[in-house]
Write a protein that holds these residues in place. Sequence first.
Motif, PDB file in Angstrom:
ATOM      1  N   SER A   1       8.966   5.660   4.497  1.00 28.18           N
ATOM      2  CA  SER A   1       8.588   6.973   3.955  1.00 28.18           C
ATOM      3  C   SER A   1       9.678   7.441   3.004  1.00 28.18           C
ATOM      4  N   THR A   2       9.292   8.161   1.961  1.00 28.97           N
ATOM      5  CA  THR A   2      10.243   8.574   0.918  1.00 28.97           C
ATOM      6  C   THR A   2      10.170  10.091   0.737  1.00 28.97           C
ATOM      7  N   PRO A   3      11.200  10.652   0.054  1.00 28.18           N
ATOM      8  CA  PRO A   3      11.242  12.116  -0.104  1.00 28.18           C
ATOM      9  C   PRO A   3      10.030  12.723  -0.817  1.00 28.18           C
TER      10      PRO A   3
ATOM     11  N   LEU B   1       0.860  -1.188   0.000  1.00 34.81           N
ATOM     12  CA  LEU B   1       0.000   0.000   0.000  1.00 34.81           C
ATOM     13  C   LEU B   1       0.892   1.234   0.000  1.00 34.81           C
ATOM     14  N   VAL B   2       0.384   2.316  -0.526  1.00 35.83           N
ATOM     15  CA  VAL B   2       1.141   3.570  -0.549  1.00 35.83           C
ATOM     16  C   VAL B   2       0.268   4.667   0.050  1.00 35.83           C
TER      17      VAL B   2
ATOM     18  N   ILE C   1       2.540  18.543   5.531  1.00 28.95           N
ATOM     19  CA  ILE C   1       2.577  17.222   6.159  1.00 28.95           C
ATOM     20  C   ILE C   1       3.888  16.529   5.804  1.00 28.95           C
ATOM     21  N   GLU C   2       4.552  15.989   6.816  1.00 25.47           N
ATOM     22  CA  GLU C   2       5.752  15.181   6.590  1.00 25.47           C
ATOM     23  C   GLU C   2       5.557  13.801   7.188  1.00 25.47           C
ATOM     24  N   ALA C   3       6.121  12.796   6.536  1.00 20.20           N
ATOM     25  CA  ALA C   3       6.093  11.425   7.066  1.00 20.20           C
ATOM     26  C   ALA C   3       7.519  10.942   7.262  1.00 20.20           C
TER      27      ALA C   3
END
Lengths: 218, 218
Positions: free
Chosen positions: A196-198, A166-167, B192-194
Amino acid sequence: MSEVRIHNLSISLDGFATGEPQTLEAPFGHAGERLHGWMFATRSWHGAGGSEGADHAFAARNDHGIGAEIMGANKFGPPGWQDDPDWKGWWGPNPPFHTPTFVLTHRPRPSVEMEGGTTYHFLDATPSEVLGQARAAANGRDVRIGGGATVVRDFVAAGLVDHMHLVQVPIVLGRGVRVWDGLEALEERYDIEATSTPSGVTHLTFTAKQRSDQPDEG
Amino acid sequence: MSEVRIHNLSISLDGFATGEPQTLEAPFGHAGERLHGWMFATRSWHGAGGSEGADHAFAARNDHGIGAEIMGANKFGPPGWQDDPDWKGWWGPNPPFHTPTFVLTHRPRPSVEMEGGTTYHFLDATPSEVLGQARAAANGRDVRIGGGATVVRDFVAAGLVDHMHLVQVPIVLGRGVRVWDGLEALEERYDIEATSTPSGVTHLTFTAKQRSDQPDEG
């Protein structure tokens, strides 16, 4: 035995894999393309010039080793497509599946052979029945559950899925079709990783502790 | 002006900040301590020997610069605590707040001064009314919204929160109190940041695009 996989199912922070209402003009309802922007930016989708980081690495797994797809009626067309005998999916004459593709619907119709190796088969069947047919058609390769959220939920709840990706996209949709309903305690059956990615999304991978071809004897 | 902050609110993948039913024996219902294990392992909670990575860095922000706390009735005690005139919260004679602490309840009672600087005040008031009192009591420092999920939702929906930190834990609770309800399109008001960490959780931070002390003139 072949595996059953789910890839690139994008959800909002509040767990909706699509907005509402779903129409011919807006297949994802009020979500629009916001759930899938992360994927469009990757090389997997965009081709040369697309990003080749973690988002691409995850996105690129979608087709590798897949021999059949299973999808729900809500993925194949807008509400009411069953009334249009000429409807052949959203994807034009050469769909991106290139394998036998099983569409779950309460109103089956004859199979349709498309260009590029995709043949649509229409079934009114349980998850495990359609999986049996898809596995046979996949000829030893893996089966992908293509969505939407309702079909994903049904297959996961039935214990038929080996791997789910899932994303989570940083938006709050508020309404739509929620992927989590009915999946309480999923962590007991899957090892879960979050990455988590940039780009701002978080990839959630679920790897079955017990393979689907090795039913629990306990 | 001082800021309004939320820290360390742990939620499941499906968005529940607590399970059910909430009782004296199980304050988080069927969730137990599973939502908070990540925090117990950090130096902030565990002291020497606790982890000092990203989880600790986030957890440690909880108290810094806070001059007052606001909490809901469901955080202060189990259902029915209002019928017990001797109930003074879960946290013993020296609670971890060390500031004026405002408890929202439809059945207010006289204020109670505890050891260590915590004084409980009980109010039946709107979010913006109680925030006015908490800001005055905080004496220039920030105000923390301590939860539970219902109170967090109410304050965020009212546009009163500058910073929110949620921690998504890889479990699917299926039922309880969901933090997302009523917060559609939150991404329009917050950056929002993850950040996923090796413990398996994902920290979600929400930073207001418009500070709460600078109301939109548009």
